[in-house]
Write a protein that holds these residues in place. Structure first.
Motif, PDB file in Angstrom:
ATOM      1  N   ASP A 149       0.830  -1.202   0.000  1.00 53.21           N
ATOM      2  CA  ASP A 149       0.000   0.000   0.000  1.00 53.21           C
ATOM      3  C   ASP A 149       0.870   1.260   0.000  1.00 53.21           C
ATOM      4  O   ASP A 149       0.543   2.248  -0.671  1.00 53.21           O
ATOM      5  N   LEU A 150       1.958   1.237   0.760  1.00 49.42           N
ATOM      6  CA  LEU A 150       2.836   2.399   0.818  1.00 49.42           C
ATOM      7  C   LEU A 150       3.499   2.640  -0.534  1.00 49.42           C
ATOM      8  O   LEU A 150       3.567   3.781  -1.016  1.00 49.42           O
ATOM      9  N   GLU A 151       3.994   1.570  -1.168  1.00 52.07           N
ATOM     10  CA  GLU A 151       4.638   1.711  -2.473  1.00 52.07           C
ATOM     11  C   GLU A 151       3.664   2.260  -3.504  1.00 52.07           C
ATOM     12  O   GLU A 151       4.024   3.119  -4.321  1.00 52.07           O
ATOM     13  N   ARG A 152       2.430   1.761  -3.473  1.00 51.89           N
ATOM     14  CA  ARG A 152       1.430   2.227  -4.429  1.00 51.89           C
ATOM     15  C   ARG A 152       1.109   3.700  -4.201  1.00 51.89           C
ATOM     16  O   ARG A 152       0.963   4.483  -5.150  1.00 51.89           O
ATOM     17  N   THR A 153       1.016   4.089  -2.937  1.00 59.97           N
ATOM     18  CA  THR A 153       0.697   5.478  -2.622  1.00 59.97           C
ATOM     19  C   THR A 153       1.821   6.415  -3.039  1.00 59.97           C
ATOM     20  O   THR A 153       1.568   7.507  -3.584  1.00 59.97           O
ATOM     21  N   MET A 154       3.060   6.016  -2.824  1.00 59.22           N
ATOM     22  CA  MET A 154       4.193   6.860  -3.198  1.00 59.22           C
ATOM     23  C   MET A 154       4.276   7.055  -4.710  1.00 59.22           C
ATOM     24  O   MET A 154       4.843   8.046  -5.184  1.00 59.22           O
ATOM     25  N   ASP A 165      -3.086   4.912 -13.587  1.00 60.58           N
ATOM     26  CA  ASP A 165      -3.825   3.676 -13.802  1.00 60.58           C
ATOM     27  C   ASP A 165      -4.982   3.619 -12.806  1.00 60.58           C
ATOM     28  O   ASP A 165      -4.927   4.254 -11.738  1.00 60.58           O
ATOM     29  N   PRO A 166      -6.023   2.839 -13.105  1.00 61.27           N
ATOM     30  CA  PRO A 166      -7.183   2.770 -12.202  1.00 61.27           C
ATOM     31  C   PRO A 166      -6.836   2.489 -10.734  1.00 61.27           C
ATOM     32  O   PRO A 166      -7.414   3.131  -9.850  1.00 61.27           O
ATOM     33  N   PRO A 167      -5.912   1.543 -10.419  1.00 59.29           N
ATOM     34  CA  PRO A 167      -5.615   1.303  -8.994  1.00 59.29           C
ATOM     35  C   PRO A 167      -5.037   2.534  -8.291  1.00 59.29           C
ATOM     36  O   PRO A 167      -5.310   2.749  -7.101  1.00 59.29           O
ATOM     37  N   ALA A 169      -5.539   5.784  -9.419  1.00 57.23           N
ATOM     38  CA  ALA A 169      -6.586   6.808  -9.438  1.00 57.23           C
ATOM     39  C   ALA A 169      -7.587   6.590  -8.307  1.00 57.23           C
ATOM     40  O   ALA A 169      -8.146   7.549  -7.764  1.00 57.23           O
ATOM     41  N   ALA A 170      -7.792   5.329  -7.939  1.00 56.01           N
ATOM     42  CA  ALA A 170      -8.745   5.016  -6.865  1.00 56.01           C
ATOM     43  C   ALA A 170      -8.309   5.619  -5.535  1.00 56.01           C
ATOM     44  O   ALA A 170      -9.149   5.906  -4.679  1.00 56.01           O
ATOM     45  N   LEU A 171      -7.004   5.821  -5.353  1.00 54.03           N
ATOM     46  CA  LEU A 171      -6.512   6.400  -4.104  1.00 54.03           C
ATOM     47  C   LEU A 171      -6.942   7.853  -3.942  1.00 54.03           C
ATOM     48  O   LEU A 171      -7.061   8.352  -2.820  1.00 54.03           O
ATOM     49  N   LEU A 172      -7.181   8.528  -5.052  1.00 52.64           N
ATOM     50  CA  LEU A 172      -7.584   9.932  -5.016  1.00 52.64           C
ATOM     51  C   LEU A 172      -9.094  10.106  -5.094  1.00 52.64           C
ATOM     52  O   LEU A 172      -9.599  11.220  -5.001  1.00 52.64           O
ATOM     53  N   HIS A 173      -9.820   8.996  -5.253  1.00 55.87           N
ATOM     54  CA  HIS A 173     -11.274   9.068  -5.354  1.00 55.87           C
ATOM     55  C   HIS A 173     -11.891   9.226  -3.966  1.00 55.87           C
ATOM     56  O   HIS A 173     -11.393   8.648  -2.985  1.00 55.87           O
ATOM     57  N   PRO A 174     -12.985   9.984  -3.842  1.00 56.37           N
ATOM     58  CA  PRO A 174     -13.649  10.150  -2.535  1.00 56.37           C
ATOM     59  C   PRO A 174     -14.094   8.838  -1.896  1.00 56.37           C
ATOM     60  O   PRO A 174     -14.302   8.791  -0.677  1.00 56.37           O
TER      61      PRO A 174
END
Length: 244
Positions: A149-154, A165-167, A169-174
């Motif tokens: 999760d940390l690597e994906r967020t960074m 990519d969708p995964p 972009a989902a981190l920035l979605h409400p």
């Protein structure tokens, strides 16, 4: 010459539907479900107003519900640090006993820092890097999913928002804020020995299970079972309207 006319015969009703019509819900039971939902999901003002109008006793102390709503509202706005402080003031053991939830909140806080620095061209990423190093990096090795999760967020610092990519972009979605807020709300309820879910959610699950079980056992049911929530049916089903 014989003229043809469209048939006006009313389709026959399934026997199951006729049996359902006989069982009419009691208004006080419906109102209790509504109040339970408003209380459990954290809508103190609506719960207080509804309980007064429906002449029902509140399910929980008003201050407790307001505190949960304050925390949820802060998360929905992206004010994660404020939410963590309020949560620790209300139920300090929640995060101590739930490292996964604590990490989810901290990761969301990192997402909000990255969102802020990416909102302007050439934004300073230093606060996000410092936060990740101090708060998330020490926790990441304890669970494989934490590190992932940390690597994906960074990665949000590397790619522009319109190229994600969708995964990512989902981190920035409400929806992520809503998901974390819901987990926090349920954790607080569990800590306070309250039900995690509103009773109506359990009833919907029970209804789905009962229908699936009946169909698997080849019981005689209509092709489609309505929930009875269609507004156009409210005036013809003979049921007393709920207080709203």
């Amino acid at each position: 010459m014989t003229s043809s006319t469209a048939s006006t015969t009313t389709p026959s009703r399934h026997s199951f539907e006729a049996r359902v019509e006989v069982v009419k819900p009691i208004k006080s039971d419906i109102n209790a479900l509504i109040l339970d939902y408003l209380t459990t999901e954290g809508y103190p003002s609506a719960a207080a107003k509804f309980s007064k109008e429906a002449n029902l006793r509140p399910n929980q102390e008003g201050e407790s519900v307001k505190a949960r709503q304050k925390i949820q509202h802060a998360i929905h706005l992206g004010n994660i640090q404020d939410a963590i402080v309020a949560l620790n003031e209300l139920e300090p053991q929640v995060l101590d006993k739930n490292p996964s939830l604590h990490f989810a909140l901290l990761r969301l806080q990192l997402v909000e820092l990255i969102r802020k620095c990416n909102s302007t061209p050439g934004g300073d990423i230093t606060p996000a890097l410092k936060f990740a190093t101090a708060e998330l990096a020490p926790r990441a090795p304890t669970q494989p999913e934490f590190l992932e999760d940390l690597e994906r967020t960074m990665a949000l610092l590397i790619f522009p928002n319109d190229k994600l990519d969708p995964p990512l972009a989902a981190l920035l979605h409400p929806d992520l804020r809503r998901s974390v807020a819901d987990r926090v709300n349920k954790a607080i309820l569990t800590c306070q020995n309250q039900r995690r879910d509103a009773a109506i959610r359990n009833l919907v699950r029970l209804r789905a299970w009962a229908e699936n079980t009946a169909r698997e056992n080849k019981k005689d049911l209509p092709a489609r079972l309505e929930l009875g929530l269609d507004m156009e049916n409210n005036d013809t089903n003979g049921h007393e309207p709920m207080i709203t």
